[in-house]
Design an enzyme around this catalytic site. Sequence first.
Site, short mmCIF file in Angstrom:
data_model
loop_
_atom_site.label_atom_id
_atom_site.label_comp_id
_atom_site.label_asym_id
_atom_site.label_seq_id
_atom_site.Cartn_x
_atom_site.Cartn_y
_atom_site.Cartn_z
CB THR A 111 -21.07 -17.00 4.37
OG1 THR A 111 -20.18 -16.18 3.64
CG2 THR A 111 -22.00 -17.72 3.41
CG PHE A 380 -11.54 -12.39 4.25
CD1 PHE A 380 -10.33 -13.04 4.12
CD2 PHE A 380 -11.65 -11.10 3.75
CE1 PHE A 380 -9.25 -12.41 3.52
CE2 PHE A 380 -10.58 -10.48 3.14
CZ PHE A 380 -9.37 -11.13 3.03
CB CYS A 381 -16.91 -16.68 4.70
SG CYS A 381 -16.21 -18.16 3.95
CG ASN A 382 -18.14 -10.24 6.28
OD1 ASN A 382 -19.06 -9.63 5.73
ND2 ASN A 382 -17.79 -10.02 7.52
#
Length: 834
Positions: A111, A380-382
């Site tokens: 992110t 997972f911030c992805n």
Amino acid sequence: FVCILGITYLDHAGSALFPESLLKAFTDDLRNNVYGNPHSQNISSKLTYDTIEHVRYRILQHFHTTAEDYTIIFTSGCTAALKLIAESFPWIPEGTKQPSSRFCYLTDNHTSVVGMRGITASMNVLSVPITPQEVLLAESKLPAQEQNCTTPHLFSYPAQSNFSGTKYPLSWIQDIKSGKLCPIKAPGKWFVLLDAASYVSSSPLDLGVHQADFIPISFYKIFGFPTGLGALLVNNRIAPLLRKTYFGGGTAAAYLAGEDFYFPRKSIAERFEDGTVSFLDIIALKHGFDVLEKLTGGMEKIKQHTFALAHYTYTVLSNLKYANGAPVVRIYSDTDFSSPDVQGPIINFNVLDENGEVLGFSQVDKMASLHNIHVRTGCFCNTGACQMHLDISNEDIQRNLQAGHVCGDDIDLVDGRPTGSVRISFGYMSSFEDAQTFLNFIIATRLSKSDTEIPFKSVTKLTTESVPDDLPSFNNADKLSPILQISDGDLRSNLSATKASVNWQPLETETESIRAAVSETAVPTCRKGGKPITVANIYLYPIKSCSAFEVTEWPVGNQGLLYDRNWMVVNQNGVCMTQKQEPRLCLINPSIDLKQKIMVIQAEGMDPISVPLEDNSEKEAVVCESKVCSHRVKTYDCGERIAGWFSVFLGRPCHLIRQSSDMKSKSHQKNTKGLSSTKNISLSLVNEAQYLLINVASILQLKEHISARLEKPLEIEELIQRFRANIVVSAPESFEEEEWAEISIGALQFQVVGPCSRCQIICIDQQSGERNKEILQSLSAARGRKTNFGIYLMNQPLHSSFSDVLSVGSQVLPVLKENTEIQPPTSSEEKCSG
């Protein structure tokens, strides 16, 4: 440390764990030296400055480069380093005479990389996302007439995906910088940003060979300590071109306060390190590198060690089958885990049932917690990788948001489709036992003995053949376990503890009778030919997460039952303690004496101690602000005498604090939808709502299912205590409480605001403090993979002459919902009552 706690830690991609020897070396250093602010000129400040410069050298050495090629700029983390790049890169905006710059990034990026486009957009620079497949199919070379263009472009990609562990080719760096590979058609000069945060935690990075222009890192990913410290490694060929607008203390060679004059320091590092750097944390890095080398022998050995664990776990996991041949998990990977050069020690997956349906990651996480296994769940911030691997469209993301799902919450399924997944990751501290514990957990919770007998023999054979004989082990392994091989016998003996898993659903006739009884019009209803519903028990919990105090009648206040969860126990850092971390809290028995205006606290082996009921927050008590399940509450400490009592009983430093009367925790507006005067409704130290109600009939039905799975059946009273309700009702039908929209009990009216999603606290015997992992699993199986049990209530105050008192034996009059499905409160926190 982790061994002492009995934890299997499998989130090394989230943060490494620090070894005891690192802390000791660091604290010894602080004891023996005085470190002053490096911007001063005295002796202690000079020591700090020189030590920091030594650490810069040590970092460059770790990445096989020198100060001639790279500059180290300390930041608060990888994210701050990325933001610095976006702000200072020499972008050429749209609308100028020469071609404009492009910011191109791989969709499988964190992110914090994607977020750079917010800054580039404000500078009128176009951002272009590109998939890994598109990079591989990109133009091999720019046309000759465009090769002389000097417009700077920036391409960013991760050395290792934090979602799947895929390692992208480091050869892309030179190919892109040389013009051999063009991510997108744009005349100009390409610079490369290599996000190395995930990669360098378990793999060596040679910047002498792979000379990226920008390399951001976070040190806690490598050492576990210190946190809040990162660095940006900048290639010295691009460093002079970086632009800077803001200047903080220490960055100026000279400036004027009254005129627009500023001259920066010559050193690139000093120019970009605004303010005083976190100098003690930087000093800790020196010990981090020393200890890492001493314990492991270097990053190449860590790479081999962690990959061997991931390879073994992947091999066993991918071959687990149900009796019908269906896979137990779906792994999201771009590789077959055949080489540590293309795959890092990360395994991303979802657990499936026998029919191939995904079990929500939140349920898997809760079950793993019961086994003291720590994993990571979500996206997972992805988001890019999550969409790619889980086949989630852009429209799906937007629909999920409208359905109430946001990043980091526990809404794991929307319309039966997963919103995220489960990730395990290994680090240099991981052992073979960690991998084995995790695999045994999956087997024990998903497969019966009959499922695993035949399929698992073949898996065992495959595994022992595919793990090489010469697996690396650490020299001088201080607290690290060498990698071991596992035999067929070992695997079978570890399966002996698994229990049969029986899928249970309410009888169809029962379900039909409940549904048939649901009226289209919302009117007070009694079931079973008019048999009344009554209040069977009333409990309050004066101290959050401690034992219940049962009463036959009790006053109702503006936050629920008077004195319910007005106190809580906090650790030495002021963080709320619950039975999740400290099961022995249930052995502490508080009782309220309204006449004497005291709370008496008792526990076995301890002298009773009392606390006054009168709020003394306006006296000499220390008032502070605490957080409970995302609510901010003002609290005050009940004093050292009480703190000592709790610390002795629990065996750790802790304090008893009480909610202050001058600031109440406001409830979520969404949770109180439909309530009159929602602004005036406040909460005590509860997580979600003022009251929790359960039904004895539902307990009885659940008891039948649980008893079939346990060697020793549970008593009904014990089960009631585990669910920690305020109001226990005796209704004719099991789970009919889930059909209610409102209820009235005597003069009191309550709004139903949602179901209670249970966590691992129900696995704790409230009389002994012992855990039984089977309870939550049984509830999940009984409720069709959900863990809902009981309903939350909010009080609707009546303006009447009746006194607000709740009594056992009172009749309960429910109002039915038109839509019979209660939506859970939208919160990222688990909805357990505490």
